[in-house]
Design an enzyme around this catalytic site. Structure first.
Site, PDB file in Angstrom:
ATOM      1  N   CYS A   9       4.350  -4.371  15.067  1.00 33.12           N
ATOM      2  CA  CYS A   9       4.157  -3.981  13.667  1.00 33.12           C
ATOM      3  C   CYS A   9       3.464  -5.084  12.888  1.00 33.12           C
ATOM      4  O   CYS A   9       3.939  -6.224  12.855  1.00 33.12           O
ATOM      5  CB  CYS A   9       5.510  -3.660  13.041  1.00 33.12           C
ATOM      6  SG  CYS A   9       5.423  -3.420  11.268  1.00 33.12           S
ATOM      7  N   CYS A  46       8.049  -7.953   5.892  1.00 32.85           N
ATOM      8  CA  CYS A  46       9.333  -7.509   6.452  1.00 32.85           C
ATOM      9  C   CYS A  46       9.875  -8.631   7.327  1.00 32.85           C
ATOM     10  O   CYS A  46       9.126  -9.313   8.022  1.00 32.85           O
ATOM     11  CB  CYS A  46       9.135  -6.246   7.294  1.00 32.85           C
ATOM     12  SG  CYS A  46      10.676  -5.608   8.000  1.00 32.85           S
ATOM     13  N   CYS A  86       3.512   8.172   1.589  1.00 33.52           N
ATOM     14  CA  CYS A  86       4.174   7.134   2.364  1.00 33.52           C
ATOM     15  C   CYS A  86       4.324   5.900   1.480  1.00 33.52           C
ATOM     16  O   CYS A  86       3.338   5.352   1.002  1.00 33.52           O
ATOM     17  CB  CYS A  86       3.323   6.842   3.588  1.00 33.52           C
ATOM     18  SG  CYS A  86       4.139   5.743   4.689  1.00 33.52           S
ATOM     19  N   GLU A  90       0.828  -1.195   0.000  1.00 31.49           N
ATOM     20  CA  GLU A  90       0.000   0.000   0.000  1.00 31.49           C
ATOM     21  C   GLU A  90       0.869   1.256   0.000  1.00 31.49           C
ATOM     22  O   GLU A  90       2.023   1.237   0.433  1.00 31.49           O
ATOM     23  CB  GLU A  90      -0.932  -0.002   1.200  1.00 31.49           C
ATOM     24  CG  GLU A  90      -0.190  -0.081   2.516  1.00 31.49           C
ATOM     25  CD  GLU A  90      -1.135  -0.236   3.706  1.00 31.49           C
ATOM     26  OE1 GLU A  90      -2.225  -0.777   3.534  1.00 31.49           O
ATOM     27  OE2 GLU A  90      -0.761   0.210   4.790  1.00 31.49           O
ATOM     28  N   CYS A  97       1.492   0.473   8.933  1.00 33.53           N
ATOM     29  CA  CYS A  97       2.606  -0.384   8.614  1.00 33.53           C
ATOM     30  C   CYS A  97       2.079  -1.732   8.189  1.00 33.53           C
ATOM     31  O   CYS A  97       1.945  -2.653   8.982  1.00 33.53           O
ATOM     32  CB  CYS A  97       3.507  -0.503   9.824  1.00 33.53           C
ATOM     33  SG  CYS A  97       5.113  -1.061   9.369  1.00 33.53           S
ATOM     34  N   CYS A 109       9.352  -6.653  14.236  1.00 29.91           N
ATOM     35  CA  CYS A 109       9.135  -5.796  15.404  1.00 29.91           C
ATOM     36  C   CYS A 109       7.795  -6.199  16.039  1.00 29.91           C
ATOM     37  O   CYS A 109       6.826  -6.471  15.336  1.00 29.91           O
ATOM     38  CB  CYS A 109       9.120  -4.324  14.996  1.00 29.91           C
ATOM     39  SG  CYS A 109      10.691  -3.811  14.268  1.00 29.91           S
TER      40      CYS A 109
HETATM   41  N1  SAH Z   1      10.929  -0.472   8.467  1.00 33.39           N
HETATM   42  C1  SAH Z   1      11.057   0.903   8.637  1.00 33.39           C
HETATM   43  C2  SAH Z   1      10.013   1.728   7.911  1.00 33.39           C
HETATM   44  C3  SAH Z   1       8.599   1.209   7.943  1.00 33.39           C
HETATM   45  S1  SAH Z   1       7.770   1.267   9.484  1.00 33.39           S
HETATM   46  C4  SAH Z   1      11.090   1.265  10.108  1.00 33.39           C
HETATM   47  O1  SAH Z   1      10.806   0.413  10.934  1.00 33.39           O
HETATM   48  O2  SAH Z   1      11.448   2.406  10.400  1.00 33.39           O
HETATM   49  C5  SAH Z   1       7.376   3.004   9.639  1.00 33.39           C
HETATM   50  C6  SAH Z   1       7.119   3.461  11.051  1.00 33.39           C
HETATM   51  O3  SAH Z   1       5.853   2.982  11.539  1.00 33.39           O
HETATM   52  C7  SAH Z   1       8.176   2.961  12.018  1.00 33.39           C
HETATM   53  O4  SAH Z   1       8.612   3.978  12.885  1.00 33.39           O
HETATM   54  C8  SAH Z   1       7.427   1.896  12.753  1.00 33.39           C
HETATM   55  O5  SAH Z   1       8.019   1.624  13.950  1.00 33.39           O
HETATM   56  C9  SAH Z   1       6.038   2.478  12.853  1.00 33.39           C
HETATM   57  N2  SAH Z   1       5.022   1.482  13.190  1.00 33.39           N
HETATM   58  C10 SAH Z   1       4.968   0.197  12.814  1.00 33.39           C
HETATM   59  N3  SAH Z   1       3.881  -0.411  13.322  1.00 33.39           N
HETATM   60  C11 SAH Z   1       3.225   0.501  14.038  1.00 33.39           C
HETATM   61  C12 SAH Z   1       2.027   0.481  14.818  1.00 33.39           C
HETATM   62  N4  SAH Z   1       1.288  -0.624  14.938  1.00 33.39           N
HETATM   63  N5  SAH Z   1       1.648   1.619  15.427  1.00 33.39           N
HETATM   64  C13 SAH Z   1       2.370   2.747  15.300  1.00 33.39           C
HETATM   65  N6  SAH Z   1       3.519   2.828  14.585  1.00 33.39           N
HETATM   66  C14 SAH Z   1       3.951   1.718  13.965  1.00 33.39           C
HETATM   67 FE1  SF4 Z   2       9.820  -4.087   9.553  1.00 33.81          FE
HETATM   68 FE2  SF4 Z   2       7.663  -3.138  10.748  1.00 33.81          FE
HETATM   69 FE3  SF4 Z   2       9.941  -3.360  12.112  1.00 33.81          FE
HETATM   70 FE4  SF4 Z   2       9.691  -1.461  10.184  1.00 33.81          FE
HETATM   71  S1  SF4 Z   2       8.539  -1.586  12.098  1.00 33.81           S
HETATM   72  S2  SF4 Z   2      11.420  -2.883  10.529  1.00 33.81           S
HETATM   73  S3  SF4 Z   2       8.389  -2.586   8.723  1.00 33.81           S
HETATM   74  S4  SF4 Z   2       8.754  -5.064  11.244  1.00 33.81           S
END
Ligand code: SAH
Ligand code: SF4
Length: 377
Positions: free
Chosen positions: A121, A114, A107, A94, A344, A118
């Site tokens: 996420c 990925c 964005c 997306e 995300c 995390c």
């Molecule tokens: N992988 C990269 C970029 C994509 S994630 C990274 O981790 O930076 C983009 C942002 O969205 C990151 O700061 C991530 O930590 C945040 N993010 C991911 N899942 C989220 C969630 N459920 N609620 C709020 N922020 C989230």
């Molecule tokens: Fe990957 Fe989501 Fe962690 Fe970003 S926040 S590195 S997209 S798992």
């Protein structure tokens, strides 16, 4: 045997020059073609009137300009627009457009899924499926401009800012992301200033060190915790590259740039009871005392299957105040609605229950229920 045609959409300016050299053509042809594709939105060689008929025929024989396939487009009431883009039989990513005043931020996703997992996420929960090609990455910018009919305008293009904050870890798809970001910033393509193109990383330190050699885009790091002990549980890649190394690498990254006033954006997703307590704010302030940054707080966006909660408004406010009193520039990212877990990787790269899910999705969009995208401004 006929060879697959090369897709010129994601070809960087340097590679484009090499491509034309192979055809026995001068480098200025590359600049012409970049302008047609990225400034005028033209993808049919026949419409490129400043190229000879024979060159156009030659190009059509070996190459094509193929944007990714848009599966759906949805508008929210607040002007946010979201595209679901099909990048393979079972794969979707997306892209989200967030207008705010004069600014239009797109964005962009870099991978399907990925691998970094995390804990908060949804993209991470899907696992890794594949890297996007440079064409599929820059194609998101192309599609956005196309859908706003903003090609051909020199000044007021719809997309003024790009953040690599969609699905995936951009530094794990290094070459394609660098090529796409080069196009975003190139004057013959989108010409967006380096201050307005931001790569966000969870901290793949060796790749960030390497990025400094090839890019001067802006940088955001996803910190989310002030100590290694806590960060290890939220961002597993921290066990390999702990906080001190990440901060060192990020500081080197901006230190090597010509504009000495540049700062790193520190992203901090606030999760209730996990990393949002007063002591976390104090530890964070101490950790970042001499680090040139601004801090962006992101209240956690819930998604199905996650036990985490978003903190209360008061908790966010207290966290903000604590950092603000300590002298930091702190912003809280606005959530553009939260009834679908958008940001995300709301969409799964590889649906096991793909048909049902995408049907449900389509229905939601058709019924105008798509108010909301988790991405954020
Ligand atoms: N992988 C990269 C970029 C994509 S994630 C990274 O981790 O930076 C983009 C942002 O969205 C990151 O700061 C991530 O930590 C945040 N993010 C991911 N899942 C989220 C969630 N459920 N609620 C709020 N922020 C989230
Ligand atoms: Fe990957 Fe989501 Fe962690 Fe970003 S926040 S590195 S997209 S798992």
């Amino acid at each position: 045997m006929s060879q697959a045609k090369v897709n010129l959409l994601g070809m960087s300016p340097t590679k484009m020059e090499a491509f034309f050299a192979q055809l026995g053509e001068k480098p200025f042809r590359a600049r012409q073609l970049l302008k047609w594709i990225h400034q005028r939105g033209v993808i049919n060689f026949d419409d490129m009137t400043d190229m000879s008929k024979s060159l156009r025929a030659k190009l059509a024989e070996v190459a094509e300009i193929r944007p990714p396939e848009m599966l759906s487009q949805a508008d929210s009431k607040d002007g946010t627009r979201k595209w679901i883009i099909r990048v393979g039989e079972d794969s979707m990513v997306e892209a989200v457009y967030i207008p705010e005043g004069e600014r239009g931020t797109l964005c962009v996703s870099s991978q399907v899924g990925c691998s970094l997992d995390c804990s908060f996420c949804s993209t991470g929960k899907q696992g890794f499926q594949r890297d996007l090609t440079a064409s599929e990455i820059i194609g998101q910018v192309w599609l956005a401009n196309e859908s706003f009919d903003s090609f051909g305008l020199t000044k007021s293009r719809a997309v003024t800012n790009v953040v690599m904050m969609g699905m995936g870890e951009p530094l794990l798809n290094f070459d394609n992301v660098v090529d796409a970001m080069t196009l975003m910033m190139d004057d013959n393509a989108y010409g967006i200033s380096k201050r307005r193109v931001t790569l966000s990383t969870s901290g793949v330190v060796p790749a960030l060190d390497k990025l400094a050699e090839v890019s001067d885009a802006s940088l955001a790091i996803s910190l989310h915790a002030p100590t290694d002990e806590l960060r290890n549980t939220l961002v597993p890649v921290n066990k390999k590259y702990p906080i001190a190394e990440l901060l060192r690498s990020a500081q080197d990254y901006i230190g090597g740039q010509s504009d000495k006033r540049r700062t790193v954006t520190v992203e901090y997703t606030l999760i209730a009871g996990i990393n949002d307590q007063p002591e976390h704010a104090q530890q964070l302030a101490t950790l970042l005392t001499d680090f040139p940054c601004k801090i962006n707080l992101i209240p956690f966006n819930p998604f199905p299957g996650s036990d985490y909660q978003r903190p209360s408004k008061n908790a966010v406010q207290r966290f903000w105040e604590s950092l603000n009193r300590a002298g930091f520039v702190v912003t809280v990212r606005k959530t553009r609605g939260d009834d679908i877990d958008g940001a995300c990787g709301q969409l799964v790269g590889n649906f096991k229950d793909k048909t049902r899910r995408s049907e449900r999705y389509k229905k939601r969009i058709e019924s105008g229920d798509e108010q909301v995208v988790k991405f954020v401004g």
